[in-house]
Write an enzyme that holds these catalytic residues in place. Sequence first.
Site, PDB file in Angstrom:
ATOM      1  N   HIS A 163       0.650  -1.328   0.018  1.00 50.28           N
ATOM      2  CA  HIS A 163      -0.134   0.194   0.046  1.00 50.28           C
ATOM      3  C   HIS A 163       0.825   1.263  -0.053  1.00 50.28           C
ATOM      4  O   HIS A 163       1.746   1.310   0.616  1.00 50.28           O
ATOM      5  CB  HIS A 163      -0.982   0.036   1.255  1.00 50.28           C
ATOM      6  CG  HIS A 163      -0.488   0.203   2.467  1.00 50.28           C
ATOM      7  ND1 HIS A 163      -0.278   1.519   3.064  1.00 50.28           N
ATOM      8  CD2 HIS A 163       0.069  -0.648   3.597  1.00 50.28           C
ATOM      9  CE1 HIS A 163       0.118   1.383   4.075  1.00 50.28           C
ATOM     10  NE2 HIS A 163       0.486   0.004   4.783  1.00 50.28           N
ATOM     11  N   ASP A 181       5.563   2.762   7.005  1.00 54.32           N
ATOM     12  CA  ASP A 181       4.335   2.536   6.924  1.00 54.32           C
ATOM     13  C   ASP A 181       3.836   2.872   5.817  1.00 54.32           C
ATOM     14  O   ASP A 181       2.849   3.980   6.270  1.00 54.32           O
ATOM     15  CB  ASP A 181       3.645   2.298   8.173  1.00 54.32           C
ATOM     16  CG  ASP A 181       2.065   1.482   8.084  1.00 54.32           C
ATOM     17  OD1 ASP A 181       2.204   0.988   6.923  1.00 54.32           O
ATOM     18  OD2 ASP A 181       1.466   1.907   8.787  1.00 54.32           O
ATOM     19  N   GLU A 226      -5.516   1.528   2.177  1.00 56.22           N
ATOM     20  CA  GLU A 226      -5.088   0.423   3.151  1.00 56.22           C
ATOM     21  C   GLU A 226      -5.380   0.947   4.660  1.00 56.22           C
ATOM     22  O   GLU A 226      -5.830  -0.212   5.338  1.00 56.22           O
ATOM     23  CB  GLU A 226      -3.655  -0.194   3.041  1.00 56.22           C
ATOM     24  CG  GLU A 226      -3.528  -1.682   3.666  1.00 56.22           C
ATOM     25  CD  GLU A 226      -3.081  -1.200   5.206  1.00 56.22           C
ATOM     26  OE1 GLU A 226      -2.880  -2.217   5.862  1.00 56.22           O
ATOM     27  OE2 GLU A 226      -2.683  -0.069   5.493  1.00 56.22           O
ATOM     28  N   ASP A 286       4.394  -5.123   3.644  1.00 47.39           N
ATOM     29  CA  ASP A 286       4.012  -4.221   4.440  1.00 47.39           C
ATOM     30  C   ASP A 286       4.828  -3.900   5.638  1.00 47.39           C
ATOM     31  O   ASP A 286       5.114  -4.805   6.543  1.00 47.39           O
ATOM     32  CB  ASP A 286       2.652  -4.551   4.898  1.00 47.39           C
ATOM     33  CG  ASP A 286       1.777  -3.469   5.513  1.00 47.39           C
ATOM     34  OD1 ASP A 286       2.461  -2.396   5.629  1.00 47.39           O
ATOM     35  OD2 ASP A 286       0.662  -3.546   5.690  1.00 47.39           O
ATOM     36  N   HIS A 309       2.590   4.680  12.776  1.00 48.80           N
ATOM     37  CA  HIS A 309       1.440   5.662  12.934  1.00 48.80           C
ATOM     38  C   HIS A 309       1.648   7.114  13.702  1.00 48.80           C
ATOM     39  O   HIS A 309       0.750   7.651  14.144  1.00 48.80           O
ATOM     40  CB  HIS A 309       0.203   4.937  13.483  1.00 48.80           C
ATOM     41  CG  HIS A 309      -0.398   4.026  12.320  1.00 48.80           C
ATOM     42  ND1 HIS A 309      -1.973   3.641  12.349  1.00 48.80           N
ATOM     43  CD2 HIS A 309       0.280   3.670  11.355  1.00 48.80           C
ATOM     44  CE1 HIS A 309      -1.910   2.707  11.334  1.00 48.80           C
ATOM     45  NE2 HIS A 309      -0.890   2.544  10.873  1.00 48.80           N
TER      46      HIS A 309
END
Length: 517
Positions: A282, A294, A328, A357, A457
Amino acid sequence: MPLPPVRPSRRVAVVAAIAALAAAGSMTSASAAGPGDARTDTTRLARTLVREVSGRAAFRHLVALQRVADRNGGIRAAGMPGHEASARYVAERLTAAGYRVSRQEFTFDDYDFLAQTLGETAPGRKALHPLIARFSASTPVGGVTAPLAVVPTGTDATPGCEAGDYAGAAYDGRIALIAAGGCTNTVKQKAAAEAGAIAALINTNNPAENMVLRTRLTAADVRIPVASISKKEADGLVADAASGPVTLHLELRGRARKATTFNLLADTPTGRADRTVVVGAHLDGVTEGPGINDNGSSSAMELETALRLARHFGQVRDRVRFAWWSAEEHGDLGSGVYVSRLGPQDLRDTALYLNFDMIGSPNYARMVYDGDDSDHEGAGPGPAGSAQIEKVFTDFHASRGLPTVGRDFDGRSDYGPFIAAGIPAGGETSGSNLIKTETWARLFGGVAGQPLDWCYHQRCDDVRNPNKTIFDQLGDGMAWAVGRFAVDVSDVTGPNPAARAVTAWTPAALASADEED
């Protein structure tokens, strides 16, 4: 700093070891091929790609994605300019290399974050740092001031999930603080609302005590405003509440909207379409940071692998379709759209799916998706053929003296729709917010008891975050698998691929994850 060069003597030794294993049949379906048999060279392209794909070259693409983020508010989220610019960078290079590049557009439900503030107003005054849940209900403009009510945990494995968890305390007109785990946060906020709470705070409860992960709610079941807070801040509120009443001021406001984005697809001009190998990562990130590990890490390595493969189109026997998925982070939407639009013949023509990923996690574990799930309890095996994909990766890394561990197919990445449709799947990851065990620390080094990526994140997931060693190692694994399956998929598909069981799939077939992917 650039990756240290591999000494020529070591490179020669590595390639020789791979060749020896391949000849022994440990990396290929060939067992007793004779001279002139086409199966004798099923690993030649793989060996070439491992030599040519380098972490140093792929890292230049990561730097480019960081620049894209810097020019677009620090993010590369789906449906936003940063994702569009990321895709443009990838597409331009693929087109110049001779790929057939296309966009697959789709719309999805998105949510704008308008306000997310929280402060303790009594007994002391301090600012806290919530993240509003996606699809949360909103407070009035200006927020609400209300007492805090801590939902007890005790030995309960499902805190805040059931009506009984709220018995014996007053929640009317209060802001409930609930520990994570045991059920979805959608269920927790609904139970809190039925007990009279006017808002809910979810304790992320991550060993990285300052990490805050945004949660995603099922919009139809939302009752009250919801936000997540870090373990450190939640523990502080619990301690304050143990000494006396605590009052909070909370403002959470958001707005649901429709957004448009696209998957980027690139096909080799050679290779059989009825033996298509799909390779995916993604390209979108979250709204909390630039998303360099990420999942810029896998996206960049996939681009470099595709560019090197372009020099060898003549050796490609099975068409390779490189995919950079979008949305995603909203629940594997891009890959779900792709699979849902495949007709019955397209499903049968898809030989396998390789998913990558987060391949540069700083506190990494070297993980291969567990195709047969026979070595530990987990979320279940992949479709028939997935174990063979796993073996291709594990054998390759073993040939280099690099141990691997299995990663469950738990629905947290883009393999989910493929597995649901019956397509064999596999791939690699170095980990997200999973906690490194003592066993993993002995295998791979790093810090036990901490997340595999402590910037998962977060704003700090920038170009300084990826570990270049694991980035390079898993990149070699990607190059090996792509080259291997571009030549031969027979050990995965079996002798009669048309007879494989596949299933038409729609996005509703996947349960929504509680946490942002």
